[in-house]
Structures are given as C-alpha cells and as structure tokens.
Scaffold this motif. Sequence first.
Motif, PDB file in Angstrom:
ATOM      1  N   HIS A 168      -2.462  -2.447  -0.242  1.00 33.98           N
ATOM      2  CA  HIS A 168      -1.174  -1.587   0.130  1.00 33.98           C
ATOM      3  C   HIS A 168      -0.837  -1.065   1.223  1.00 33.98           C
ATOM      4  O   HIS A 168       0.106  -1.291   1.634  1.00 33.98           O
ATOM      5  CB  HIS A 168      -1.288  -1.024  -1.597  1.00 33.98           C
ATOM      6  CG  HIS A 168       0.909  -1.102  -1.516  1.00 33.98           C
ATOM      7  ND1 HIS A 168       1.191  -0.957  -2.214  1.00 33.98           N
ATOM      8  CD2 HIS A 168       1.377   0.124  -0.438  1.00 33.98           C
ATOM      9  CE1 HIS A 168       2.959  -1.072  -2.355  1.00 33.98           C
ATOM     10  NE2 HIS A 168       2.850  -0.481  -1.037  1.00 33.98           N
ATOM     11  N   VAL A 169      -1.196  -0.479   1.777  1.00 33.81           N
ATOM     12  CA  VAL A 169      -1.306   0.592   2.783  1.00 33.81           C
ATOM     13  C   VAL A 169      -3.165   0.802   3.121  1.00 33.81           C
ATOM     14  O   VAL A 169      -4.178   0.824   2.610  1.00 33.81           O
ATOM     15  CB  VAL A 169      -1.015   2.245   1.640  1.00 33.81           C
ATOM     16  CG1 VAL A 169      -1.801   3.229   1.221  1.00 33.81           C
ATOM     17  CG2 VAL A 169      -0.426   2.378   3.462  1.00 33.81           C
ATOM     18  N   GLU A 170      -2.974   1.350   4.517  1.00 35.15           N
ATOM     19  CA  GLU A 170      -4.199   1.822   5.038  1.00 35.15           C
ATOM     20  C   GLU A 170      -3.815   2.689   6.174  1.00 35.15           C
ATOM     21  O   GLU A 170      -3.301   3.484   6.411  1.00 35.15           O
ATOM     22  CB  GLU A 170      -4.580   1.326   6.214  1.00 35.15           C
ATOM     23  CG  GLU A 170      -3.317   0.621   7.043  1.00 35.15           C
ATOM     24  CD  GLU A 170      -4.412  -0.518   8.588  1.00 35.15           C
ATOM     25  OE1 GLU A 170      -5.611  -1.151   8.021  1.00 35.15           O
ATOM     26  OE2 GLU A 170      -3.599  -1.193   9.365  1.00 35.15           O
ATOM     27  N   ILE A 171      -4.357   4.279   5.703  1.00 31.95           N
ATOM     28  CA  ILE A 171      -4.973   4.992   6.685  1.00 31.95           C
ATOM     29  C   ILE A 171      -6.171   5.184   8.215  1.00 31.95           C
ATOM     30  O   ILE A 171      -6.938   4.512   7.507  1.00 31.95           O
ATOM     31  CB  ILE A 171      -5.608   5.681   5.548  1.00 31.95           C
ATOM     32  CG1 ILE A 171      -4.725   6.514   4.468  1.00 31.95           C
ATOM     33  CG2 ILE A 171      -5.459   7.268   6.343  1.00 31.95           C
ATOM     34  CD1 ILE A 171      -2.736   6.800   4.952  1.00 31.95           C
ATOM     35  N   LEU A 172      -5.154   5.397   9.345  1.00 28.48           N
ATOM     36  CA  LEU A 172      -5.912   4.795  10.401  1.00 28.48           C
ATOM     37  C   LEU A 172      -6.219   6.903  10.708  1.00 28.48           C
ATOM     38  O   LEU A 172      -5.795   7.732  10.602  1.00 28.48           O
ATOM     39  CB  LEU A 172      -5.362   4.988  11.528  1.00 28.48           C
ATOM     40  CG  LEU A 172      -4.989   2.922  11.407  1.00 28.48           C
ATOM     41  CD1 LEU A 172      -4.036   3.140  10.192  1.00 28.48           C
ATOM     42  CD2 LEU A 172      -4.601   2.653  12.218  1.00 28.48           C
ATOM     43  N   ARG A 181      -0.191   2.751   7.649  1.00 31.06           N
ATOM     44  CA  ARG A 181       0.330   1.686   7.851  1.00 31.06           C
ATOM     45  C   ARG A 181       0.627   0.706   6.254  1.00 31.06           C
ATOM     46  O   ARG A 181      -0.340   1.010   5.909  1.00 31.06           O
ATOM     47  CB  ARG A 181      -0.552   0.972   8.923  1.00 31.06           C
ATOM     48  CG  ARG A 181       0.299  -0.578   9.098  1.00 31.06           C
ATOM     49  CD  ARG A 181      -0.674  -0.518  10.583  1.00 31.06           C
ATOM     50  NE  ARG A 181      -0.559   0.026  11.389  1.00 31.06           N
ATOM     51  CZ  ARG A 181      -2.049  -0.441  12.591  1.00 31.06           C
ATOM     52  NH1 ARG A 181      -2.579  -0.718  11.769  1.00 31.06           N
ATOM     53  NH2 ARG A 181      -1.629   0.781  13.394  1.00 31.06           N
ATOM     54  N   ASP A 182       2.003   0.602   6.009  1.00 30.13           N
ATOM     55  CA  ASP A 182       1.518  -0.876   5.062  1.00 30.13           C
ATOM     56  C   ASP A 182       1.723  -1.540   5.693  1.00 30.13           C
ATOM     57  O   ASP A 182       1.672  -2.204   6.854  1.00 30.13           O
ATOM     58  CB  ASP A 182       3.400  -0.502   4.761  1.00 30.13           C
ATOM     59  CG  ASP A 182       3.231  -0.850   3.416  1.00 30.13           C
ATOM     60  OD1 ASP A 182       3.827  -0.619   2.590  1.00 30.13           O
ATOM     61  OD2 ASP A 182       3.920  -2.699   3.696  1.00 30.13           O
ATOM     62  N   MET A 183       0.907  -2.131   4.494  1.00 29.08           N
ATOM     63  CA  MET A 183       0.194  -3.717   4.462  1.00 29.08           C
ATOM     64  C   MET A 183       0.967  -5.088   3.704  1.00 29.08           C
ATOM     65  O   MET A 183       0.386  -5.649   3.505  1.00 29.08           O
ATOM     66  CB  MET A 183      -1.763  -3.696   4.667  1.00 29.08           C
ATOM     67  CG  MET A 183      -2.577  -2.679   5.191  1.00 29.08           C
ATOM     68  SD  MET A 183      -3.924  -2.720   4.474  1.00 29.08           S
ATOM     69  CE  MET A 183      -3.908  -4.375   5.315  1.00 29.08           C
ATOM     70  N   ASN A 184       2.219  -5.077   4.798  1.00 28.00           N
ATOM     71  CA  ASN A 184       3.389  -6.033   3.925  1.00 28.00           C
ATOM     72  C   ASN A 184       3.390  -6.078   2.421  1.00 28.00           C
ATOM     73  O   ASN A 184       2.977  -6.948   1.726  1.00 28.00           O
ATOM     74  CB  ASN A 184       2.716  -6.906   4.085  1.00 28.00           C
ATOM     75  CG  ASN A 184       3.377  -7.341   6.079  1.00 28.00           C
ATOM     76  OD1 ASN A 184       4.154  -6.765   6.444  1.00 28.00           O
ATOM     77  ND2 ASN A 184       2.290  -8.411   6.644  1.00 28.00           N
ATOM     78  N   SER A 185       3.690  -5.253   1.675  1.00 28.96           N
ATOM     79  CA  SER A 185       3.202  -4.512   0.184  1.00 28.96           C
ATOM     80  C   SER A 185       4.282  -5.378  -0.685  1.00 28.96           C
ATOM     81  O   SER A 185       5.262  -5.655  -0.104  1.00 28.96           O
ATOM     82  CB  SER A 185       2.669  -3.519  -0.300  1.00 28.96           C
ATOM     83  OG  SER A 185       3.949  -2.394   0.171  1.00 28.96           O
ATOM     84  N   THR A 186       4.327  -5.511  -1.211  1.00 30.86           N
ATOM     85  CA  THR A 186       5.686  -5.948  -2.532  1.00 30.86           C
ATOM     86  C   THR A 186       6.546  -4.285  -2.726  1.00 30.86           C
ATOM     87  O   THR A 186       8.137  -4.985  -2.660  1.00 30.86           O
ATOM     88  CB  THR A 186       4.609  -6.441  -3.264  1.00 30.86           C
ATOM     89  OG1 THR A 186       4.238  -7.606  -3.709  1.00 30.86           O
ATOM     90  CG2 THR A 186       6.316  -6.709  -4.618  1.00 30.86           C
ATOM     91  N   GLU A 198       4.927   1.853   9.124  1.00 26.16           N
ATOM     92  CA  GLU A 198       4.089   2.748  10.289  1.00 26.16           C
ATOM     93  C   GLU A 198       4.802   4.403  10.296  1.00 26.16           C
ATOM     94  O   GLU A 198       5.572   4.424  10.588  1.00 26.16           O
ATOM     95  CB  GLU A 198       3.383   2.262  11.053  1.00 26.16           C
ATOM     96  CG  GLU A 198       2.869   2.981  12.149  1.00 26.16           C
ATOM     97  CD  GLU A 198       1.858   0.844  13.367  1.00 26.16           C
ATOM     98  OE1 GLU A 198       1.995   0.440  12.759  1.00 26.16           O
ATOM     99  OE2 GLU A 198       2.370   2.061  14.491  1.00 26.16           O
ATOM    100  N   ALA A 199       4.196   4.853  10.381  1.00 27.74           N
ATOM    101  CA  ALA A 199       4.054   6.880  11.165  1.00 27.74           C
ATOM    102  C   ALA A 199       2.552   7.065  10.872  1.00 27.74           C
ATOM    103  O   ALA A 199       1.483   7.919  10.385  1.00 27.74           O
ATOM    104  CB  ALA A 199       5.182   7.350   9.615  1.00 27.74           C
ATOM    105  N   ALA A 200       2.985   8.070  11.505  1.00 23.46           N
ATOM    106  CA  ALA A 200       1.992   9.433  11.764  1.00 23.46           C
ATOM    107  C   ALA A 200       1.976  10.214  10.603  1.00 23.46           C
ATOM    108  O   ALA A 200       2.762  10.274   9.879  1.00 23.46           O
ATOM    109  CB  ALA A 200       2.496  10.170  12.654  1.00 23.46           C
ATOM    110  N   LEU A 201       1.248  10.672  10.470  1.00 26.32           N
ATOM    111  CA  LEU A 201       0.294  11.384   9.100  1.00 26.32           C
ATOM    112  C   LEU A 201       0.115  12.983   9.136  1.00 26.32           C
ATOM    113  O   LEU A 201      -1.106  12.735   9.046  1.00 26.32           O
ATOM    114  CB  LEU A 201      -0.262  10.442   8.494  1.00 26.32           C
ATOM    115  CG  LEU A 201      -0.792  10.580   7.153  1.00 26.32           C
ATOM    116  CD1 LEU A 201       0.547  11.178   5.976  1.00 26.32           C
ATOM    117  CD2 LEU A 201      -1.735   9.789   6.646  1.00 26.32           C
TER     118      LEU A 201
END
Length: 242
Positions: A168-172, A181-186, A198-201
């Motif tokens: 669903h999502v990844e944290i960098l 960053r969203d991974m093209n989730s539904t 995608e955004a700063a966290l």
Amino acid sequence: MGLLDSFEKGLERAVNSAFAKTFRSGVQPVEVASALRSELDVKAAVVSRDRILAPNTFEVRLAPADAERMASLGSTLVNDLHRLVEEHAKKQGFSFAGPVAISLAADEQLSTGTLRVDSRTAAGGEVAWRGVVDIAGTRHPLVKSRTVIGRGSDADITIADAGTSRRHVEILWDGERAMVRDMNSTNGTKLNGTKVSEAALPPDSVVTIGRTDIVFTVVPQALPPRPAPNDATRAFDLGDLA
C-alpha cells in the motif's frame, strides 16, 4: 533584537570590568558565548512534536594566546557560559540528552581572534537517530531505507486491514529525513488527514491507510562514546559574530 540578543547581553553583564581589561585584544568572552549559541541553534534537531534535542557537550578551541587569557579567569567564565547555555536552551525550547559540559582548549592551528566549537549530543555516549513507526500498539524500527507497508505477506510490515492494498505505502528514511509514498493503492493514503501521493514526513506525523493509523517518530539511540567527527567542527570568524 539583533544577532547578539539577551543570551550575549546576559554574558556581558556577568563579565565584570576586570574581564574586559584582560581581553583588550583577541577573542572576547561574549564572542565565545555567541559561538556557543550559534552551535546550539544550528545543531538542534526536532525529535518529536514536543521535543527539540540540542547538543550538550562542547569543546571551545582557541589560539594559544587566547586560551591563555581565558585560563587566567579560572572556572568563572566556564560557569557563566554553562549557565547561559542552559538559559538559551530553555528560552528556545531545547532539551538535552544529558548534563551540559563545556571545556576550553588551545589549538595551535588557530590564529589569534578565531575559535572553533566542537559539539555533540551525549548521554553517556553519543546519540544517533532512529526512525520508527507505531502501528496498533507495536513499534517497528525502520531498519531499511525503504519500508513497504500493506496487507500482503511480501510487505516489510504486514497489517491485517482489508481496506489496504497488498503493497500500500512505503516509508523512505535516510537517517535524518523521511518521506511517505503511496504505491498506487486502491483506497489511497492520507497524511495527517490529507490525501497524498508523496510527501515529506515530519516527526509525529500520522499516515492513514484503510482503517489503520501509522505514527512516524524519530527516537534517540545511544551509541558507545567516540571522539567528535571532523565534520562536527564549526569555525567562527569573530567578524561574523559581531
């Protein structure tokens, strides 16, 4: 106020006329105070919404002639600097990982009228930063630069939420900064209630996927004591501090 605000003005009041006569040339005590203040402000790091951690161990390096003049004051100057560092930190909302320590040292590589400040955050040893995410009461350290979260077994962190995608999502996380960053989730990803791709966290942010809240936090992690690295040394030209 200007660059020399109440922090330095407090030192000026603390340093009596005898000090001023001692320091007619070279580094002035007020300039040491200004350098310490700058070091605090530059090195302070946001750990959470309610905590900004600043370095608490300082070594002020001076040219031999300046160091000798400072040494003539005994412990009085260091005590004043110690008090004023704590006062500045309190006014700025900074906190320390351990007791404040300030030392003065001669450095033959420096010319009269210049100084360097080495600083580090220490609590028995130095402190490194670790990114973590809290999900449903469980804390997961971000041990990789890229952490995938979702309901699939191939995700780095698997959650039991039918409203999320398998990946669903990844944290960098690079050790200092984080991104989501969203991974093209539904169903998409929200950051503090706003949908993002995608955004700063920032620390203490809440990422929501499906019905699951993911709280990102940065926590200090103690390391064994070691000498301060070269890149922690900052040079101050006294002309820049005036």
